[in-house]
Design an enzyme around this catalytic site. Sequence first.
Site, PDB file in Angstrom:
ATOM      1  N   THR A 159       0.824  -1.206   0.000  1.00  0.00           N
ATOM      2  CA  THR A 159       0.000   0.000   0.000  1.00  0.00           C
ATOM      3  C   THR A 159       0.860   1.259   0.000  1.00  0.00           C
ATOM      4  OG1 THR A 159      -1.439   1.285   1.474  1.00  0.00           O
ATOM      5  CG2 THR A 159      -0.110  -0.377   2.518  1.00  0.00           C
ATOM      6  N   ASP A 160       0.277   2.361  -0.457  1.00  0.00           N
ATOM      7  CA  ASP A 160       0.992   3.653  -0.387  1.00  0.00           C
ATOM      8  C   ASP A 160       1.074   4.158   1.063  1.00  0.00           C
ATOM      9  OD1 ASP A 160      -1.703   4.256  -0.034  1.00  0.00           O
ATOM     10  OD2 ASP A 160      -1.755   5.888  -1.506  1.00  0.00           O
ATOM     11  N   GLU A 161       0.288   3.525   1.973  1.00  0.00           N
ATOM     12  CA  GLU A 161       0.242   4.032   3.350  1.00  0.00           C
ATOM     13  C   GLU A 161       1.576   3.828   4.076  1.00  0.00           C
ATOM     14  OE1 GLU A 161      -3.440   3.218   5.412  1.00  0.00           O
ATOM     15  OE2 GLU A 161      -4.509   2.981   3.529  1.00  0.00           O
ATOM     16  N   TYR A 184      -1.808  -0.781  10.958  1.00  0.00           N
ATOM     17  CA  TYR A 184      -1.942  -1.406   9.635  1.00  0.00           C
ATOM     18  C   TYR A 184      -0.747  -1.067   8.749  1.00  0.00           C
ATOM     19  CZ  TYR A 184      -3.276  -1.798   4.701  1.00  0.00           C
ATOM     20  OH  TYR A 184      -3.272  -2.067   3.346  1.00  0.00           O
ATOM     21  N   LYS A 188       2.355  -3.460   7.233  1.00  0.00           N
ATOM     22  CA  LYS A 188       2.630  -3.616   5.799  1.00  0.00           C
ATOM     23  C   LYS A 188       4.062  -3.174   5.491  1.00  0.00           C
ATOM     24  CE  LYS A 188       0.172  -4.744   2.912  1.00  0.00           C
ATOM     25  NZ  LYS A 188      -0.181  -6.107   2.388  1.00  0.00           N
TER      26      LYS A 188
END
Length: 379
Positions: A159-161, A184, A188
Site C-alpha cells: 500500500t501507499d500508506e 496497519y 505492511k
Amino acid sequence: MSRKLKNILVTGGAGFIGSNFINYLFGLSATGSKEFMDSGFEGRIVNVDCLTYAGNLENLAMVEEKFGKGVLEGERRYFFEKVDICDRAEIERIFRQYDIDTVIHFAAESHVDRSILGPEAFIRTNVMGTFTLLDVARNYWGCSLGNQRDDVLFHHISTDEVYGSLGETGYFTETTPYDPRSPYSSSKASSDHIVMAYYHTYGLPITLSNCTNNYGPYQFPEKLLPLMISNIRDGKNLPVYGEGKNIRDWIYVEDHNRAVWQIVNSGRAGEKYNIGGENEWQNIKLLHKVIELASPKVGRTADEVEKTIVHVKDRPGHDARYAIDCSKIKKELGWERRMTFEQGLQLTVNWYLEHQEWVDHILSGEYKNWISANYGDRK
Ligand code: NAD
Ligand code: TYD
C-alpha cells in the site's frame, strides 16, 4: 509477457482485490467490462485464504463453476484451499502438491480502523504470514545468492500508506522513505522490508507494488465507498471522520490488478513499483459525488441525503493525504489505466445497489452458511 507462469498461488483470493484478480485472470470481470478481459492467462490458480470476516467465496462462484469443481479433474484450473498463511506445514504441503512457481500475495488484515482497535491480528498475518510464505518459497525453490532463478517469482501487494502522510503538495515515489503511522501501515511496511531482505540476502526473485485506495465491486462495506453507498441505500447516517478534508487517491480495482499482472509478467526482479489513480479527492467532496450518483437510484433527492452526513470523531493519527507518482510503471511496463473515474464510480455505485444480497450476506455473516452449503465445513 515474458515469464512462463504455470501454477500460481494467490493468497487472500477471497477478499476484495484478490477475488477481482482471480476473476480477471480467468476473463470474468465482475462488472462484465470488456477492457478487463484480456489477461491471456492459461495456467492454474490455487487460492489460499483462511476466510476471515473479509473473505467471501461467493465472489468466485463463477470461477469455481467454470474452472474449478465444475469441470473434469484433468481440466481443472482453479483450486481453493482454506488455509492460514501462518500455517507453515500447510503452506509447504500446498507448494509441493501444486508445484507452485509463482506467488501473488494479497492476504492481509487490511482495515486501518480495525488495526487501531486490535493490532495483534495485523502483526500476525501481515508480518508473520508474509515471512512464512517467503521462507517456504525460498526453501521450495532452492534460492540462494548463488542460485538466482528466473523461472519463479514472489509478488507482494502493498500500500501507499507505508510512505506516511503528505502535506498539500508532493507525491510518493518508489524511493520515498517509509514513515508508516498506523498499526496497519506499519505492519505492511514491515512485510515490505522482509520481502526486500529475502531478495538481497537469499536471492529470492521478488517484485513489490504499492498502490493507492482501490474501489469497485466486492469490497467489504466497512471501507469508505461501499459503507457510504450501503448507508445511502438504507437511509442511515453517513459518518465523516473530522472535517472530511483528508485526501485519498482512488484507483479502480481492475486497473490495479492489470498493473499487478503486468509486473508479474514483465517486472524486474528486486524492483518495487508504485501504482496510482492520479485521482485525488477530499473525502467530503467524494461523498458529495457519491450522493449525487446514488440518490436518484434509491428514490431520494440529493438534498435529502446530504442532510444525513454527520461529522464524527476523527480517526487517531489520521493521515492527511496520500498521492502516488506512478511514472515508473508507466514508463517501464507501459501500464495505463483504462477506467475513468466518472465511469468507475457510477459502475461501483450501481453494483452495490444492484447487489444488496451480497452486501447483506457479508454484513450478517450469512455468506458463511453459503460457504458451508457449497464447500462443506472444511477446517
Ligand atoms: P480484504 O480485507 O478485502 O481481503 C483480505 C483477504 O485475506 C480476505 O479474503 C481474508 O480472508 C484473507 N486473509 C486474512 N488473513 C489471512 C490469513 N492469515 N491467512 C489466509 N488468508 C487471510 O483486503 P483487500 O482490500 O482485498 O487488500 C488486499 C491486499 O491489497 C492487502 O495486502 C492490502 O494491504 C493491499 N492493498 C489494499 C488497498 C485497498 O484499497 N483495499 C490498497 C493498497 C493495497
Ligand atoms: P478507508 O476506506 O478506511 O481507507 P484508508 O483509511 O485505508 O485510506 O477510508 C478512506 C478515507 O475515508 C479515510 O480518510 C478515512 C475516511 N473515512 C470516513 O471519513 N468515514 C468512514 O466511515 C470511513 C470508513 C472512512
